[in-house]
Design an enzyme around this catalytic site. Structure first.
Site, short mmCIF file in Angstrom:
data_model
loop_
_atom_site.label_atom_id
_atom_site.label_comp_id
_atom_site.label_asym_id
_atom_site.label_seq_id
_atom_site.Cartn_x
_atom_site.Cartn_y
_atom_site.Cartn_z
N ALA A 12 0.95 -1.45 -0.07
CA ALA A 12 -0.05 0.22 -0.04
C ALA A 12 0.89 1.43 -0.22
O ALA A 12 0.57 2.34 0.52
CB ALA A 12 -1.05 -0.02 1.30
N ARG A 18 -3.47 9.36 -9.39
CA ARG A 18 -4.74 9.49 -10.41
C ARG A 18 -5.86 9.70 -9.80
O ARG A 18 -7.04 9.95 -10.40
CB ARG A 18 -4.70 8.27 -11.31
CG ARG A 18 -3.48 8.38 -12.41
CD ARG A 18 -3.58 7.25 -13.48
NE ARG A 18 -3.24 6.03 -13.24
CZ ARG A 18 -3.75 5.12 -13.68
NH1 ARG A 18 -4.75 5.16 -14.63
NH2 ARG A 18 -3.51 3.77 -13.30
N LYS A 25 -4.63 6.73 -1.63
CA LYS A 25 -5.45 5.97 -2.17
C LYS A 25 -6.18 4.96 -1.36
O LYS A 25 -7.52 4.69 -1.69
CB LYS A 25 -4.82 5.32 -3.43
CG LYS A 25 -5.73 4.44 -4.60
CD LYS A 25 -5.12 3.88 -5.83
CE LYS A 25 -4.05 3.12 -5.65
NZ LYS A 25 -3.61 2.70 -7.23
N GLY A 83 9.39 -0.58 -6.88
CA GLY A 83 8.78 -1.74 -7.34
C GLY A 83 8.11 -2.84 -6.40
O GLY A 83 8.38 -2.69 -5.34
N THR A 84 7.13 -3.60 -6.96
CA THR A 84 6.42 -4.46 -6.15
C THR A 84 7.41 -5.59 -5.30
O THR A 84 7.00 -6.02 -4.13
CB THR A 84 5.28 -5.28 -6.94
OG1 THR A 84 5.77 -5.80 -8.11
CG2 THR A 84 4.33 -4.20 -7.35
N TYR A 373 -27.43 21.16 23.16
CA TYR A 373 -26.15 21.75 22.89
C TYR A 373 -26.40 23.20 23.33
O TYR A 373 -27.24 23.80 22.83
CB TYR A 373 -25.85 21.64 21.34
CG TYR A 373 -24.38 22.03 21.00
CD1 TYR A 373 -23.31 21.75 21.98
CD2 TYR A 373 -24.26 23.05 19.92
CE1 TYR A 373 -21.98 22.13 21.56
CE2 TYR A 373 -22.86 23.59 19.45
CZ TYR A 373 -21.90 23.13 20.62
OH TYR A 373 -20.53 23.46 20.07
N SER A 391 -47.03 18.43 21.22
CA SER A 391 -46.17 18.64 20.18
C SER A 391 -45.41 19.94 20.29
O SER A 391 -45.66 20.89 21.15
CB SER A 391 -47.38 19.09 19.15
OG SER A 391 -47.59 17.62 18.69
N SER A 409 -48.40 21.12 25.00
CA SER A 409 -47.91 21.55 23.64
C SER A 409 -47.21 22.71 23.62
O SER A 409 -47.51 23.59 24.49
CB SER A 409 -48.93 21.60 22.73
OG SER A 409 -49.56 20.32 22.59
N ARG A 426 -45.63 27.92 28.65
CA ARG A 426 -45.74 28.65 27.60
C ARG A 426 -46.53 29.85 28.02
O ARG A 426 -47.18 29.95 28.87
CB ARG A 426 -46.59 27.89 26.30
CG ARG A 426 -47.78 27.51 26.81
CD ARG A 426 -48.29 26.41 25.96
NE ARG A 426 -49.73 26.15 26.51
CZ ARG A 426 -50.31 24.92 26.14
NH1 ARG A 426 -49.69 23.97 25.71
NH2 ARG A 426 -51.65 24.82 26.67
#
Ligand code: UD1
Ligand code: CA
Length: 454
Positions: A12, A18, A25, A83-84, A373, A391, A409, A426
Site C-alpha cells: 500500500a 490519479r 489511495k 517496485g512491487t 447543545y 407537540s 404542547s 408557554r
C-alpha cells in the site's frame, strides 16, 4: 493435520496520484469501508495468521487505519518506491520467520474475496513455490502477461517489456501472489531491476522459481476479484460491484429489498429475519436491524441498532449511538443521535432526539426538540416511561421528564418535571373579543376612501 501458518503482505505504498486527492489511495472507501479495510477483512477471513502492511514514508494515516481495522497488523515503511518486489521485501523481518504460506496482496484491490485468496494458497499445500492470480480482462492493455506451457507457469512479462507476440496473450497477471515461506526470501532477494522501468518486479519471482527448479502455477479467477482502483471512475465502478454483492447476500439471507438497486449497504450492515427495506434507503457504517423491523423509504442510517419489529421512516435519519427498542417507531423527518428509545416508544413526526433516553411507550409529539447543545457542551435529556411530550415542545437539556408525566404542547421545558406531573411552560393565551372583525372593517374603510379619491 495442523493448520498452515500464513503471512499476508499488503502493498500500500503507492501514492495514487490519479485519484486527484489529498487522501492516500487506500483510504478511499467503497461500501462504507476503506479500500485497505476491505483487503484486510478478506485477508483475515482467508486464515492468515500474521499481516504486514507496506506503506510509503509519512503515510501515518494509512498505518492508523490498518491498526484500527486489524490491531495485530504490523506496518513496514518502503522508503523509496522501487517496485512491487522491493515493496514486499520491506517486510523482510517477518518473511524471514518462514511461515508456511505468504500471500502478497495489493491494498488497492478491494473486491478480492477470502475464498479467492484461499484458492490462491491451495497450490502451496500441494508443493508449488509460487502461485499467481490470473484473469482474462476484456482489454489486457497495461497488465503483465502470463507465459504458460500446459498447466505450468513459465514467466510473467510486464507490458513495457513484452514482445508483440507476448502482448497478444489474453491471460493476465492479477498482481496477487502466493509464495511458499521456505523459498520466498531466497526468490525475492534474487529479483533484479533489469527492465524498462528499472524496478524490482515481483513478477520476476516466476522465472527465478523456475530457475531454482521450483514449480509455479497460475490460478484463474474472475476479473472483479483483481480489479485495482486507480481513478475515481474505477472507485465508482468498484462501489457498484460491492453493492451488488451486498444486496445479493442480503436477499440470500432472507431480507426483503423491495427495489434492491436503490438500497445502499455498508460492508458491515447486519440484518435479522423478516426485515423489510423499502426503496431508497442508505446504510452507513455499523447498523444492525433486528427481526421483523421495517425501514421505510428515503431513510439514512449510521451507527444505529434497530430493535425487533421497530419501524423507521419514511425520511428518518438515525445517527451514531441510536438504539431503538422492540416495536418502537421513528417517523418522518425525525433525527435521532446518541439516544436509546425503549420498547414501544414513539417519535412519529418532525423531531430531533439527541443525547437522550426515552423510556418504554413514551410518546414524543410532533416537532419536539431536545435542545442538547448550549453552544459549548452537550447535555442529556431523560424521558421516563409512558411520558407524553406535547407537540412542538423544546426540552432544554440537562433535563428530566418523570415517568408518566405530561408536557403541554409548545412548552419550553428548562426544569425537571416530576413523575406523573403536568408541565406547561408557554405564554398564556390572550383573547380580545371582536378584535379581528374590527381590524377588517377598518381596512375596508381605508380602501373605499382611496378608491373614491381617484
Ligand atoms: C502490477 C503487476 C502486473 C499486473 C498488475 C495487476 C508487477 C511488476 N506488475 O502492475 O503484472 O498485471 O499489477 O494490477 O508487479 N506498490 C508499492 N511499492 C512499489 C510499487 C508498487 O507498494 O514500489 C504497490 C502499489 O501501491 C499497488 C501495488 O503495489 O498497490 C501494485 O503496484 P502498481 O504500480 O499498481 O503495479 P502495476 O504496474 O499495476
Ligand atoms: Ca496497478
Amino acid at each position: 493435520m495442523e493448520a498452515r501458518t500464513c503471512l499476508a503482505i499488503v502493498l500500500a505504498a503507492g501514492e495514487g496520484t490519479r485519484m486527484r486527492s489529498a487522501r492516500p489511495k487506500v483510504l478511499h472507501a467503497i461500501a462504507g469501508r476503506s479500500l485497505l479495510g476491505h483487503v484486510l477483512a478478506a485477508v483475515a477471513e482467508a486464515g492468515v495468521t500474521a499481516t504486514a502492511i507496506v506503506i510509503g514514508p509519512g503515510q501515518d494515516a494509512v498505518a492508523a487505519e490498518a491498526k484500527r481495522v486489524l490491531p495485530g497488523a504490523t506496518c513496514f515503511v518502503q522508503r523509496e518506491r522501487r517496485g512491487t518486489a522491493h515493496a514486499a521485501l520491506a517486510a523482510k523481518p517477518v518473511i524471514a520467520r518462514q511461515p508456511d504460506d505468504i500471500l502478497v496482496v495489493y491494498g488497492d484491490t478491494p473486491l478480492i474475496r477470502a475464498a479467492t485468496l484461499k484458492r490462491l494458497r491451495a497450490p502451496l499445500a500441494a508443493g508449488a513455490a509460487v502461485a499467481v492470480l490470473a484473469f482474462r480482462p476484456a482489454d489486457p492493455a497495461g497488465y503483465g502477461r502470463l507465459i504458460t506451457a500446459g498447466d505450468r507457469l513459465i514467466a510473467i512479462r510486464e507490458e513495457a517489456d513484452a514482445s508483440l507476440s507476448e502482448r497478444a496473450i489474453g491471460l493476465c497477471n492479477g498482481g496477487m501472489m502466493a509464495l511458499a515461506g521456505k523459498s520466498a526470501l531466497a526468490i525475492l532477494e534474487r529479483i533484479g531491476d533489469h527492465n524498462r522501468k528499472s524496478e524490482f518486479y515481483l513478477t520476476e519471482a516466476v522465472e527465478i522459481a523456475r530457475a531454482m527448479k521450483l514449480p509455479a502455477v497460475a490460478v484463474e479467477v474472475e476479473e472483479d476479484d483483481v480489479r485495482g482502483i486507480n481513478t475515481k471512475k474505477e472507485l465508482a465502478e468498484a462501489e457498484a460491484v460491492a453493492q451488488q454483492r451486498l444486496r445479493q447476500a442480503a436477499l440470500d439471507a432472507g431480507v426483503t429489498l423491495v427495489a434492491p438497486d436503490t438500497v445502499f449497504l455498508c460492508a458491515d450492515t447486519k440484518f435479522g429475519k423478516d426485515v423489510v427495506v423499502e426503496p431508497y434507503v442508505v446504510f452507513g457504517e455499523k447498523v444492525s436491524v433486528e427481526d421483523g423491523a421495517v425501514i421505510h423509504s428515503f431513510s439514512h442510517l449510521t451507527g444505529a441498532q434497530v430493535g425487533k419489529g421497530a419501524s423507521v421512516g419514511p425520511f428518518a435519519r438515525l445517527r451514531p449511538g441510536t438504539r431503538l427498542g422492540e416495536g418502537s417507531r421513528i417517523g418522518n423527518f425525525v433525527e435521532v443521535k446518541e439516544a436509546l428509545l425503549e420498547a414501544g416508544a414513539k417519535a412519529n413526526h418532525l423531531s430531533y432526539i439527541g443525547d437522550a433516553f426515552v423510556g418504554a411507550d413514551a410518546n414524543i409529539g410532533a416537532g419536539t426538540i431536545t435542545c442538547n447543545y448550549d453552544g459549548n457542551a452537550k447535555h442529556r435529556t431523560e424521558i421516563g416511561k409512558n411520558a407524553f411530550i406535547g407537540s412542538n415542545s423544546a426540552l432544554v437539556a440537562p433535563v428530566e421528564i418523570g415517568a408518566g408525566a405530561y408536557v403541554g404542547s409548545g412548552s419550553v421545558i428548562t426544569e425537571n418535571v416530576p413523575p406523573g406531573a403536568l408541565a406547561l411552560a408557554r405564554g398564556r393565551q390572550v383573547v380580545k373579543e371582536g378584535w379581528a372583525a374590527r381590524l377588517r372593517a377598518l381596512k375596508s374603510l381605508g380602501k373605499r376612501k382611496a378608491h373614491s379619491r381617484d
